[in-house]
Design a protein around this motif. Sequence first.
Motif, PDB file in Angstrom:
ATOM      1  N   SER A   1      -0.857  -8.020   7.556  1.00  0.00           N
ATOM      2  CA  SER A   1       0.592  -7.985   7.724  1.00  0.00           C
ATOM      3  C   SER A   1       1.307  -7.821   6.387  1.00  0.00           C
ATOM      4  O   SER A   1       2.432  -7.306   6.330  1.00  0.00           O
ATOM      5  CB  SER A   1       1.082  -9.248   8.438  1.00  0.00           C
ATOM      6  OG  SER A   1       0.895 -10.396   7.621  1.00  0.00           O
ATOM      7  N   PHE A   2       0.665  -8.253   5.323  1.00  0.00           N
ATOM      8  CA  PHE A   2       1.243  -8.121   3.981  1.00  0.00           C
ATOM      9  C   PHE A   2       0.921  -6.753   3.386  1.00  0.00           C
ATOM     10  O   PHE A   2       1.771  -6.127   2.741  1.00  0.00           O
ATOM     11  CB  PHE A   2       0.697  -9.229   3.080  1.00  0.00           C
ATOM     12  CG  PHE A   2       1.311  -9.281   1.707  1.00  0.00           C
ATOM     13  CD1 PHE A   2       2.613  -9.713   1.526  1.00  0.00           C
ATOM     14  CD2 PHE A   2       0.587  -8.893   0.592  1.00  0.00           C
ATOM     15  CE1 PHE A   2       3.193  -9.758   0.260  1.00  0.00           C
ATOM     16  CE2 PHE A   2       1.143  -8.941  -0.676  1.00  0.00           C
ATOM     17  CZ  PHE A   2       2.451  -9.370  -0.840  1.00  0.00           C
ATOM     18  N   ILE A   3      -0.295  -6.280   3.616  1.00  0.00           N
ATOM     19  CA  ILE A   3      -0.767  -5.046   2.996  1.00  0.00           C
ATOM     20  C   ILE A   3      -0.272  -3.787   3.703  1.00  0.00           C
ATOM     21  O   ILE A   3       0.100  -2.801   3.052  1.00  0.00           O
ATOM     22  CB  ILE A   3      -2.316  -5.038   2.945  1.00  0.00           C
ATOM     23  CG1 ILE A   3      -2.831  -6.105   1.977  1.00  0.00           C
ATOM     24  CG2 ILE A   3      -2.848  -3.661   2.559  1.00  0.00           C
ATOM     25  CD1 ILE A   3      -2.411  -5.900   0.536  1.00  0.00           C
TER      26      ILE A   3
ATOM     27  N   MET B   1       0.887  -0.181   2.105  1.00  0.00           N
ATOM     28  CA  MET B   1       0.042   1.002   2.206  1.00  0.00           C
ATOM     29  C   MET B   1       0.847   2.200   2.684  1.00  0.00           C
ATOM     30  O   MET B   1       0.624   3.330   2.240  1.00  0.00           O
ATOM     31  CB  MET B   1      -1.113   0.738   3.174  1.00  0.00           C
ATOM     32  CG  MET B   1      -2.262  -0.058   2.587  1.00  0.00           C
ATOM     33  SD  MET B   1      -3.224   0.914   1.395  1.00  0.00           S
ATOM     34  CE  MET B   1      -3.781   2.269   2.412  1.00  0.00           C
ATOM     35  N   LYS B   2       1.809   1.974   3.569  1.00  0.00           N
ATOM     36  CA  LYS B   2       2.645   3.071   4.058  1.00  0.00           C
ATOM     37  C   LYS B   2       3.552   3.599   2.951  1.00  0.00           C
ATOM     38  O   LYS B   2       3.855   4.785   2.900  1.00  0.00           O
ATOM     39  CB  LYS B   2       3.481   2.602   5.251  1.00  0.00           C
ATOM     40  CG  LYS B   2       2.648   2.288   6.487  1.00  0.00           C
ATOM     41  CD  LYS B   2       3.514   1.959   7.688  1.00  0.00           C
ATOM     42  CE  LYS B   2       4.177   3.204   8.254  1.00  0.00           C
ATOM     43  NZ  LYS B   2       4.912   2.936   9.503  1.00  0.00           N
ATOM     44  N   GLU B   3       3.976   2.706   2.058  1.00  0.00           N
ATOM     45  CA  GLU B   3       4.829   3.103   0.930  1.00  0.00           C
ATOM     46  C   GLU B   3       4.022   3.759  -0.184  1.00  0.00           C
ATOM     47  O   GLU B   3       4.458   4.741  -0.790  1.00  0.00           O
ATOM     48  CB  GLU B   3       5.542   1.879   0.346  1.00  0.00           C
ATOM     49  CG  GLU B   3       6.565   1.235   1.244  1.00  0.00           C
ATOM     50  CD  GLU B   3       7.134  -0.034   0.638  1.00  0.00           C
ATOM     51  OE1 GLU B   3       8.020  -0.612   1.252  1.00  0.00           O
ATOM     52  OE2 GLU B   3       6.682  -0.439  -0.450  1.00  0.00           O
ATOM     53  N   ASP B   4       2.860   3.197  -0.474  1.00  0.00           N
ATOM     54  CA  ASP B   4       2.071   3.634  -1.629  1.00  0.00           C
ATOM     55  C   ASP B   4       0.574   3.554  -1.297  1.00  0.00           C
ATOM     56  O   ASP B   4      -0.082   2.552  -1.581  1.00  0.00           O
ATOM     57  CB  ASP B   4       2.390   2.754  -2.842  1.00  0.00           C
ATOM     58  CG  ASP B   4       1.661   3.205  -4.101  1.00  0.00           C
ATOM     59  OD1 ASP B   4       0.975   4.251  -4.061  1.00  0.00           O
ATOM     60  OD2 ASP B   4       1.766   2.508  -5.127  1.00  0.00           O
TER      61      ASP B   4
ATOM     62  N   LEU C   1      -7.339   5.584   6.786  1.00  0.00           N
ATOM     63  CA  LEU C   1      -6.758   6.927   6.876  1.00  0.00           C
ATOM     64  C   LEU C   1      -5.563   7.076   5.933  1.00  0.00           C
ATOM     65  O   LEU C   1      -5.379   8.122   5.309  1.00  0.00           O
ATOM     66  CB  LEU C   1      -6.346   7.223   8.310  1.00  0.00           C
ATOM     67  CG  LEU C   1      -7.497   7.475   9.284  1.00  0.00           C
ATOM     68  CD1 LEU C   1      -6.992   7.566  10.715  1.00  0.00           C
ATOM     69  CD2 LEU C   1      -8.266   8.738   8.908  1.00  0.00           C
ATOM     70  N   LEU C   2      -4.760   6.029   5.827  1.00  0.00           N
ATOM     71  CA  LEU C   2      -3.648   6.066   4.874  1.00  0.00           C
ATOM     72  C   LEU C   2      -4.169   6.200   3.447  1.00  0.00           C
ATOM     73  O   LEU C   2      -3.634   6.977   2.648  1.00  0.00           O
ATOM     74  CB  LEU C   2      -2.805   4.794   5.005  1.00  0.00           C
ATOM     75  CG  LEU C   2      -1.896   4.674   6.219  1.00  0.00           C
ATOM     76  CD1 LEU C   2      -1.287   3.271   6.279  1.00  0.00           C
ATOM     77  CD2 LEU C   2      -0.787   5.711   6.177  1.00  0.00           C
ATOM     78  N   GLY C   3      -5.212   5.430   3.121  1.00  0.00           N
ATOM     79  CA  GLY C   3      -5.760   5.460   1.769  1.00  0.00           C
ATOM     80  C   GLY C   3      -6.379   6.793   1.415  1.00  0.00           C
ATOM     81  O   GLY C   3      -6.168   7.330   0.319  1.00  0.00           O
ATOM     82  N   ILE C   4      -7.123   7.362   2.354  1.00  0.00           N
ATOM     83  CA  ILE C   4      -7.795   8.639   2.126  1.00  0.00           C
ATOM     84  C   ILE C   4      -6.782   9.746   1.851  1.00  0.00           C
ATOM     85  O   ILE C   4      -7.022  10.646   1.051  1.00  0.00           O
ATOM     86  CB  ILE C   4      -8.676   9.007   3.343  1.00  0.00           C
ATOM     87  CG1 ILE C   4      -9.882   8.073   3.435  1.00  0.00           C
ATOM     88  CG2 ILE C   4      -9.123  10.456   3.265  1.00  0.00           C
ATOM     89  CD1 ILE C   4     -10.866   8.206   2.299  1.00  0.00           C
ATOM     90  N   ARG C   5      -5.638   9.670   2.491  1.00  0.00           N
ATOM     91  CA  ARG C   5      -4.614  10.712   2.302  1.00  0.00           C
ATOM     92  C   ARG C   5      -4.065  10.739   0.888  1.00  0.00           C
ATOM     93  O   ARG C   5      -3.491  11.736   0.457  1.00  0.00           O
ATOM     94  CB  ARG C   5      -3.480  10.508   3.307  1.00  0.00           C
ATOM     95  CG  ARG C   5      -3.870  10.898   4.721  1.00  0.00           C
ATOM     96  CD  ARG C   5      -2.845  10.473   5.751  1.00  0.00           C
ATOM     97  NE  ARG C   5      -3.373  10.667   7.092  1.00  0.00           N
ATOM     98  CZ  ARG C   5      -3.021   9.954   8.149  1.00  0.00           C
ATOM     99  NH1 ARG C   5      -2.123   8.975   8.016  1.00  0.00           N
ATOM    100  NH2 ARG C   5      -3.546  10.191   9.338  1.00  0.00           N
TER     101      ARG C   5
END
Length: 211
Positions: free
Chosen positions: A152-154, A158-161, A180-184
Amino acid sequence: KYRIFYGLTEAVLSDPRIQAWLNSKEFISEAVKDSPIVMKYAPSEFKTDRDFAFSAINIHPHVYEFLSDDLRADGDVFYSVLDSIEKSRSDPTQKSAIFLIHPVVPASNNWWFPLQYASQELQSDREVVQKAYDSLSDNLKYASEDLLNDRSFIYPKMKEDPDIFEYIGKSLLDDKELVLLGIRSGPEMYEHIAESLKHDKEVALEAAKSS
């Protein structure tokens, strides 16, 4: 005389003339403008003096690194560091406040992260870490394991950065949505993901797209 404190030996520091300078708050206040490391050699009573800490941090935030454990566990003191950094961003004469000024640190690793020097209690404090992240996202690297494993914190961060994926806790490395967010953000993030997802078709396709 204010610029001579990097790399000094204990023998030099014990010189009575140097000691006389270091025992002066006026001298310390002037010296930290160019050499915040001078606070490392200041008398212990200066490093525990809360009012003096606020004053010195306002001059150069890096002095926080050399304050007493108690002051580095003080949330208000930490927030004053973030305020000082923010002030430096709008003052072209103070840009060094965002960087680590130290002769032995490689240029590629010269960012200064105040959360690194905060107490474990502050590194575990949700509000403190949020404010540190807002100041500079890479401060997240020094957050507590509990926070780095708190979805809930991360997730909003992750969506921002997505670049912060390399800092998130191990328990989140098999979270497909976060992966998937990180890989992008770049194919180099692929090495951080859980083995269970390295053979996932959607993840592999996303990694190929980002390469």
